[in-house]
Design an enzyme around this catalytic site. Structure first.
Site, mmCIF file in Angstrom:
data_model
loop_
_atom_site.group_PDB
_atom_site.id
_atom_site.type_symbol
_atom_site.label_atom_id
_atom_site.label_comp_id
_atom_site.label_asym_id
_atom_site.label_seq_id
_atom_site.Cartn_x
_atom_site.Cartn_y
_atom_site.Cartn_z
ATOM 1 N N ASP A 137 -55.144 69.165 50.967
ATOM 2 C CA ASP A 137 -55.122 68.032 50.995
ATOM 3 C C ASP A 137 -56.296 67.535 51.954
ATOM 4 O OD1 ASP A 137 -54.594 65.181 50.584
ATOM 5 O OD2 ASP A 137 -52.444 65.415 51.020
HETATM 6 C C1 BGC Z 1 -53.245 62.270 49.673
HETATM 7 C C2 BGC Z 1 -53.552 63.408 48.375
HETATM 8 C C3 BGC Z 1 -54.538 62.719 47.514
HETATM 9 C C4 BGC Z 1 -55.874 62.844 48.525
HETATM 10 C C5 BGC Z 1 -57.090 62.300 47.998
HETATM 11 C C6 BGC Z 1 -54.616 62.093 50.464
HETATM 12 O O1 BGC Z 1 -54.443 61.276 51.303
HETATM 13 O O2 BGC Z 1 -52.227 62.853 50.630
HETATM 14 O O3 BGC Z 1 -52.180 63.174 47.513
HETATM 15 O O4 BGC Z 1 -54.611 63.465 46.608
HETATM 16 O O5 BGC Z 1 -55.768 61.788 49.673
HETATM 17 O O6 BGC Z 1 -57.195 61.110 47.780
#
Ligand code: BGC
Length: 731
Positions: free
Chosen positions: A290
């Site tokens: 993540d």
């Molecule tokens: C989230 C993810 C997401 C990523 C990219 C993060 O803040 O937890 O689910 O895919 O950002 O946007």
């Protein structure tokens, strides 16, 4: 004659394969003429060949993403991983997310929690196909979805993004979604692995969630919080959907979460990333972090993180080189990560096709809009319908629609937010469906007295209210006034209900809200975040063109005191200033908790009304030991056609002091029945369905005894009962 031509064709094929180099088996891709471009070789073999041609720098480079601006810039991919032109390795593009691409505009599908409410894997296929196709038409190879984290607390900011509180429902929806998404040629990314069930307490009392795209919950923040969860709860509640994504759906990638799990951060958690994911489940794809979840280069390398899409932090080439040079991580860790990626890309044909074009004109907005509407219709969950208030009577001549959400697009905040091409609001939907013979008036509800007077003058009032969920911070409370930005919606409903006896409340929810007024209004329709085609969908349900067939994928608490975490800061947001979150309720999550503690929720898991009525009969249980089938007959006893959602729950026998939930969902099906029609529904049960996770044996075990078999229409309406002997037990 035919045989003659066949022989000729075979001879020609043999001849050509002799004169042409192996690249004759190349697809029309962008791989080039390299040995690894031969599509008749296995993905593993092709990866080996390519791997052997890569320089150490090229390998290291592949581990980190390449475009730092990607997350914030409108219309950009969420992540970019540069390819290696010299070797024909294509650039890989990534996009959020579970509601649709967060890259410019998209159709705006119903939220995943709404999808779960359909209790329909066929519609999960539709949802997955539409999201992945739109991601593909925006030039992406991978889509960061689905989110399968369990709703441990309905306060969790991302409740709207997941599939609710039950592991079986979540798994079934996720598997169908992933398979359909990957059938489009896009690679799915199941997230967030694992036990990522809270964002953190918003110190502004839940206000941030609604006021900013990403909230920032400080206490118990997902960025640092440690989910302390015993192996049984992990295996039975929090991991099954990930396991099913790997084993049953063949998901290509998995995203490790921000939080820590029993100590180590998820993206450097050997138990999760290696022992469980690779060794036990046999995952063949690649893991990715993540955004900002990787922050320990050797720890990430050694424990099984393959790719860091953004910015990168831990996987900057210089940091990786330093870790290798100091001996903190062996070069084999880089090799392993590279191989996981290459094999996956070969498996999904990424080298063997042209790059997907980034052009919205390819999106069939009409077809996707129809699909979106269909899901919204099937998600609509009728919670209350006194005196057959709904469907709206054909004698109705005037309707007052109240509340600004009736004109707006409801979506959760954060990476699950999307901007729709066009929004078809609930007000528009009602107006269009009502037609010229019915007067539809509207008031935004800011002035309660004014709204009440409009309601009084109409035959029927429809109040549309909504909640606000978003990534980054949890809700401050479960009231519709949380956050205050939305105004005092409870008071508005109260006032309108006092002025107009025929008041219908339509809720747009990303999770659970308390409804202090719920016995004061004759009808409540839960529309969830119904997507940009939710307006016509809600109207069709209100007017009875379609039977409301959604069922609750999450328990509706009667008050916050009922939550498993209530009054237990150690459980939520966590002791030690929110750093340690103790999942000490164990497997008693969602309805399992309410059953165990004998609590009466406002509306139970699995509940939802139809415009007709059903009866269950003829329960039969065959088999036993470690395999069985449960059957029942469902009959439409009303005068309209409609959808029934029979559900099977088991109460497994407890042995050796291991407590078992009184009821756990083991099967469900959705059937459409004409008045008077009956159908037999089957629920097959395999060994796993009859097992619990034994912490002492570190494995799935069937305890000997008699399992309680219960079939009904919700976790609290289970009229058919029987017993099933499991293991060496008897009933
Ligand atoms: C989230 C993810 C997401 C990523 C990219 C993060 O803040 O937890 O689910 O895919 O950002 O946007």
């Amino acid at each position: 004659m035919r045989a003659y031509f066949t022989t000729l064709a075979v001879a020609a094929t043999v001849l050509f394969s002799l004169v042409l180099p192996p690249a004759s088996a190349q697809a029309s891709g962008r791989c080039g003429n390299h040995a690894w471009c031969n599509t008749t070789l296995s993905p593993e073999r092709r990866a080996d060949l390519l791997f052997a041609a890569m320089t150490p720098d090229e390998k290291i480079d592949l581990l980190g993403g390449d475009r730092i601006t990607s997350v914030a810039v409108e219309g950009e991919h969420t992540g970019v991983q540069n390819g290696i032109p010299r070797l024909g390795v294509p650039t890989i593009y990534y996009s959020d997310g579970p509601v649709g691409p967060r890259q410019g505009k998209s159709i705006g599908l119903p939220a995943p929690l709404a999808l779960a409410a359909t209790f329909d894997p066929d519609l999960a296929r539709t949802h997955g196909r539409v999201v992945a196709t739109e991601a593909k038409f925006k030039g992406n190879d991978v889509v960061f979805a689905p989110t399968v984290n369990i709703a441990r607390t309905p306060l969790g900011g991302r409740t709207f993004e997941g599939y609710g509180e039950d592991p079986l429902l979540t798994s079934r929806i996720a598997v169908a979604w992933i398979k359909a998404a990957q059938n489009t040629g896009v690679i799915a990314n199941v997230k967030h692995y694992a036990a990522n069930n809270q964002e953190g307490v918003d110190l502004a009392g839940g206000e941030l969630v609604a006021r900013s795209p990403f909230g920032f919950g400080l206490e118990g923040s997902r960025m640092v919080q440690n989910s302390i969860v015993d192996s049984r709860a992990l295996r039975e509640i929090y991991l099954p959907a990930f396991e099913a994504a790997v084993k049953d759906a063949g998901v290509g990638t998995i995203m490790c979460a921000y939080n820590r799990v029993n100590g180590p951060y998820a993206c450097e958690n050997k138990e999760l990333l290696q022992k469980i994911l690779r060794t036990e489940w046999g995952f063949k794809g690649y893991t990715l972090a993540d955004y900002l979840a990787a922050h320990n280069t050797p720890g990430n390398l050694n424990n099984g993180l393959d790719f860091e899409p953004w910015p990168p932090l831990a996987y900057q080439p210089a940091f990786i080189k330093a870790a290798l040079a100091s001996g903190a991580a062996p070069a084999s860790t880089v090799d392993r990560a590279v191989r996981h990626m290459l094999v996956t890309w070969f498996r999904f044909g990424v080298f063997d096709r042209p790059a997907y074009r980034n052009n919205d004109a390819q999106i069939d907005k009409q077809a996707d809009g129809k699909a979106s509407q269909k899901i919204a219709e099937a998600a609509a969950t009728l919670l209350r319908n006194e005196r057959s208030m709904l469907p709206i009577s054909t004698t109705t001549r005037s309707i007052a629609v109240i509340g600004s959400p009736a004109t707006e697009f409801a979506v959760g905040g954060g990476s699950g937010a999307v901007k729709p091409f066009t929004n078809h609001s609930i007000l528009d939907g009602i107006r269009a469906r009502a037609g010229s013979k019915v007067t539809v008036t509207y008031d935004d509800g800011r002035d309660h007295a004014r709204a009440a007077s409009l309601a009084r003058r109409a035959d029927v009032a429809i109040v549309v209210a909504r909640d606000a969920y978003g990534e980054g911070a949890d809700r401050g409370c479960l009231s519709l006034q949380c956050p205050s930005l939305l105004g005092n919606q409870d008071a508005l409903i109260d006032t309108v209900a006092r002025a107009q006896g025929k008041t219908v409340v339509v809720l747009e929810s990303g999770g659970v809200s308390l409804m202090p007024w719920r016995t004061k209004v004759p009808a409540i329709l839960q529309a969830w975040y119904p997507g940009a085609h939710g307006g016509p969908a809600v109207a069709r349900v209100l007017f009875g063109d379609v039977d409301p067939s959604g069922r609750l994928p999450i328990t509706y608490a009667a008050n916050e005191g009922q939550l498993p975490t209530a009054g237990r800061r150690d459980r939520y947001p966590g002791s030690n200033a929110g750093f340690d979150t103790h999942y000490s309720e164990g497997v008693f999550v969602g309805y399992r908790w309410y059953d165990e503690k004998n609590l009466r929720p406002a509306y139970p898991f699995g509940y939802g009304l139809s415009y007709t009525t059903f009866r269950l009969s003829g329960l039969s249980v065959t088999g036993g030991g470690d395999q069985a089938t449960v059957r029942a007959i469902v009959t439409n006893t009303g005068s309209r056609a409609g959808f029934a959602v029979p559900q099977l729950y088991l109460g497994l026998p407890s042995s050796q002091g291991v407590p078992q939930p009184p009821s756990a969902l083991k099967g469900f099906t959705k059937v459409y029945l004409q008045p008077g029609e009956s159908m037999t529904v089957n629920f097959p049960l395999d060994r796993r369905a009859l097992s619990y996770w034994s912490t002492s044996a570190s494995g799935w075990r069937v305890s000997d005894g008699c399992a309680a078999v219960k079939v009904g229409f919700s976790s609290r309406d289970l009229p058919l009962r029987s017993g099933l002997p499991v293991g060496a037990g008897r009933c």
